[in-house]
Design an enzyme around this catalytic site. Structure first.
Site, PDB file in Angstrom:
ATOM      1  N   HIS A   1      -9.883   1.177  -0.489  1.00 19.32           N
ATOM      2  CA  HIS A   1      -8.423   1.089  -0.392  1.00 19.32           C
ATOM      3  C   HIS A   1      -7.919   0.474  -1.697  1.00 19.32           C
ATOM      4  CE1 HIS A   1      -4.432   0.777   0.803  1.00 19.32           C
ATOM      5  NE2 HIS A   1      -4.543   0.233   2.002  1.00 19.32           N
TER       6      HIS A   1
ATOM      7  N   CYS B   1       0.793  -1.234   0.000  1.00 22.07           N
ATOM      8  CA  CYS B   1       0.000   0.000   0.000  1.00 22.07           C
ATOM      9  C   CYS B   1       0.824   1.281   0.000  1.00 22.07           C
ATOM     10  CB  CYS B   1      -0.947  -0.018   1.176  1.00 22.07           C
ATOM     11  SG  CYS B   1      -1.901  -1.550   1.289  1.00 22.07           S
TER      12      CYS B   1
ATOM     13  N   LYS C   1     -10.641   7.051   2.033  1.00 23.05           N
ATOM     14  CA  LYS C   1     -10.926   5.661   1.663  1.00 23.05           C
ATOM     15  C   LYS C   1     -12.398   5.270   1.761  1.00 23.05           C
ATOM     16  CE  LYS C   1      -6.278   3.798   2.111  1.00 23.05           C
ATOM     17  NZ  LYS C   1      -5.551   5.080   2.253  1.00 23.05           N
TER      18      LYS C   1
ATOM     19  N   HIS D   1      -3.660   7.797   5.971  1.00 25.79           N
ATOM     20  CA  HIS D   1      -3.764   6.467   5.357  1.00 25.79           C
ATOM     21  C   HIS D   1      -5.139   5.905   5.691  1.00 25.79           C
ATOM     22  CE1 HIS D   1      -2.395   2.875   3.434  1.00 25.79           C
ATOM     23  NE2 HIS D   1      -2.526   2.150   4.521  1.00 25.79           N
TER      24      HIS D   1
ATOM     25  N   GLU E   1      -1.579   5.334  13.477  1.00 25.91           N
ATOM     26  CA  GLU E   1      -1.460   6.583  12.722  1.00 25.91           C
ATOM     27  C   GLU E   1      -1.876   7.782  13.559  1.00 25.91           C
ATOM     28  OE1 GLU E   1      -2.354   8.367   8.278  1.00 25.91           O
ATOM     29  OE2 GLU E   1      -3.603   6.725   9.005  1.00 25.91           O
TER      30      GLU E   1
ATOM     31  N   PHE F   1       1.912  -3.246   4.466  1.00 26.72           N
ATOM     32  CA  PHE F   1       2.361  -4.481   5.103  1.00 26.72           C
ATOM     33  C   PHE F   1       3.893  -4.514   5.156  1.00 26.72           C
ATOM     34  CE2 PHE F   1      -1.457  -7.476   4.107  1.00 26.72           C
ATOM     35  CZ  PHE F   1      -2.196  -6.812   5.063  1.00 26.72           C
TER      36      PHE F   1
END
Length: 394
Positions: A317, A158, A312, A283, A294, A381
Site C-alpha cells: 500500500h 490514500c 496491493k 482498494h 468495499e 482515512f
C-alpha cells in the site's frame, strides 16, 4: 469541452521501473514485488513494497528538495520527460500545471535528522525543515520542469494520487491549464510503519485481500505520473468520482455509502453503465473493515460479475501514491494488451464467508479481447473516497 486524455505515463514501484518491467511482473505467473525486511521495524520483519532501483541524482536541485520522495517522482518523470517538454514548448510554462499527491514528503529525511540529533546533538548539514513540507513535491516538479502554472499537492491520505488526477482534469476543463503533470509519490519511512502498526493494521505476511485469514496491509513506496491534456492520448480519463464519509477518523463507513457515491459518479461522468466496466482494481487493503465495506459497495454498484482484484499484494500500500500507481497499472491493462490480461489477485483463495462472492481474477485470466474500461478505487482515512474510470482510446 473535449475529453481528458492521459498522453504519457511514468511509473516506479516495487514491481520495477517503467512500463515493460512493471508489466512483466504484474502479469507474471508468481507474486512478486515485496521484500521481507526489518529495516523500518527493527526486530520485526515485515513484507514491504520497497523500490530497489537506483533513483536519479538530485544533486542539481535546491538542498531542501533533495529527498527520496522527490527522487521517486523524478524516476517517473524521466520516463515521460520528452512528452512533457513538448507540451511546455507548445503551450508555454505558464500553461502547464502540476497536481500531485503525497503524505510523506521528506519525512524519512526528518527521521534521519532526528536520529543524528539524539546521538550527536547536531543536525545534518544538509537538513532543512522545508524538506518535510507537504508542498515540497510540487515545488520540486515545478523547479525541475521550469513551469509556472498552478502547482499544488493534495494530501488526503490514500485517496491523494487518484484525487490529483481528478483535480488535474478540472484544471483542464476550466481552461486554467493546457497540460497537467498529475500523479503521486510516497517514500517508506519508520514513522509510517510505526503509525500503521500502532493501529494494528500491518500484516507480517504478504497481505491477503478478501480472505477469511486477512490480517492487514503491507506498506510500500513508489511514484506514478501522467501527462494530462485535451489532445487524444492512449488512455482517457473517462470519469471520476469523489465523496466524503465523515464517518470516523480511520474506519470506513461500514455500508460503503461514500464508496458507492464515488463509483456511481465516475460511471455517470463517463456515460457508462455498470456492465461496461471490464475490470475493477479494488482498494483492497486486506484490513477487515476496508474489504468488508468495499465488497458491499462493489456489489451495489457493479454486481458480482465484473472481474476484480487488489494489486496491493504486489506493490504494497503506497499510501498517497496508491491511486496514481494503480491508475498506471490500469494503463498497462488498457494499452498493448490485445488478449486482455487482467491483474491477478494473489491470495490464499479462502474467501471470507461474510463477504459477497465477487468475481476474483485468477492468475493468467484474460478477457480474450482488449480491455475497454477499468475502474480503480481509492479510499482513505477520514472517509475520503475517489474512483477513477479509465478507458482505452483505440
Amino acid at each position: 469541452m473535449s475529453a481528458i486524455h492521459l498522453q504519457a505515463m511514468g511509473l516506479v514501484c516495487s514491481l520495477g521501473t517503467g512500463e515493460a518491467e512493471v508489466r512483466r511482473a504484474l502479469f507474471g505467473d508468481a507474486p512478486a514485488g515485496l521484500t521481507i525486511t526489518d529495516a523500518y521495524s527493527p526486530g520485526r520483519p515485515l513484507h514491504l513494497g520497497m523500490v530497489h532501483a537506483e533513483l536519479p541524482s538530485l544533486a542539481h536541485a535546491a538542498p531542501h528538495l533533495r529527498v527520496r520522495n522527490n527522487a521517486l517522482a523524478a524516476s517517473a518523470l524521466a520516463q515521460m520527460r520528452p512528452a512533457v517538454d513538448q507540451a511546455i514548448a507548445r503551450f508555454g510554462p505558464g500553461r502547464v500545471a502540476i497536481v500531485v499527491g503525497t503524505s510523506t514528503s521528506g519525512l524519512p529525511e526528518g527521521e534521519a535528522a532526528r536520529r543524528q540529533w539524539e546521538q550527536q546533538r547536531s543536525w545534518p548539514a544538509d537538513f532543512s525543515y522545508a524538506q518535510q513540507e507537504l508542498g515540497n513535491l510540487a515545488d520540486f516538479l515545478a523547479a525541475e520542469l521550469g513551469v509556472t502554472g498552478p502547482a499544488h499537492v493534495i494530501s488526503t491520505a490514500c485517496s491523494s494520487g487518484a484525487k490529483a488526477l481528478a483535480s488535474g482534469a478540472r484544471l483542464l476543463k476550466a481552461g486554467l491549464a493546457d497540460a497537467v503533470v498529475a500523479g503521486g509519490s510516497d517514500a517508506l519511512g519508520a514513522f509510517t510503519v510505526a503509525g500503521f502498526s500502532a493501529l494494528e493494521s500491518v500484516s507480517a505476511e504478504r497481505c491477503n485481500p478478501l480472505s477469511a485469514n486477512r490480517h492487514g496491509i503491507n506498506l510500500g513506496e513508489g511514484a506514478a505520473l501522467f501527462l494530462m491534456a485535451r489532445d487524444e492520448g492512449p488512455v482517457r480519463l473517462a470519469g471520476w468520482g469523489e465523496s466524503s464519509d465523515a464517518h470516523h477518523i480511520s474506519a470506513p463507513e461500514p455500508e460503503g455509502k461514500g464508496a458507492i457515491v464515488a463509483m456511481r459518479q465516475a460511471l455517470q461522468r463517463a456515460g457508462l453503465q455498470p456492465d461496461q466496466v471490464d475490470y475493477l482494481n479494488l482498494h483492497g487493503t486486506a484490513t477487515p473493515q476496508n474489504d468488508a465495506m468495499e465488497s458491499k459497495a462493489v456489489t451495489v454498484v457493479l454486481g458480482t460479475e465484473v472481474p476484480v482484484s487488489s494489486t496491493k499484494p504486489l506493490t504494497g500500500h503506497t499510501l498517497a501514491a496508491a491511486g496514481a500507481i494503480e491508475a498506471a497499472l490500469a494503463w498497462l491493462t488498457l494499452v498493448d494488451n490485445p488478449q486482455g490480461l487482467l491483474p491477478p489477485h494473489w491470495w490464499d483463495g479462502q474467501l471470507d464467508p461474510a463477504l459477497p462472492p465477487l468475481h476474483i481474477v485468477r492468475p493468467g485470466q484474460s478477457l480474450g479481447r482488449p480491455v475497454r474500461h477499468v475502474l480503480s478505487n481509492s479510499f482513505a482515512f477520514g472517509g475520503s473516497n475517489a474512483a477513477l474510470l479509465l478507458g482505452a482510446t483505440s
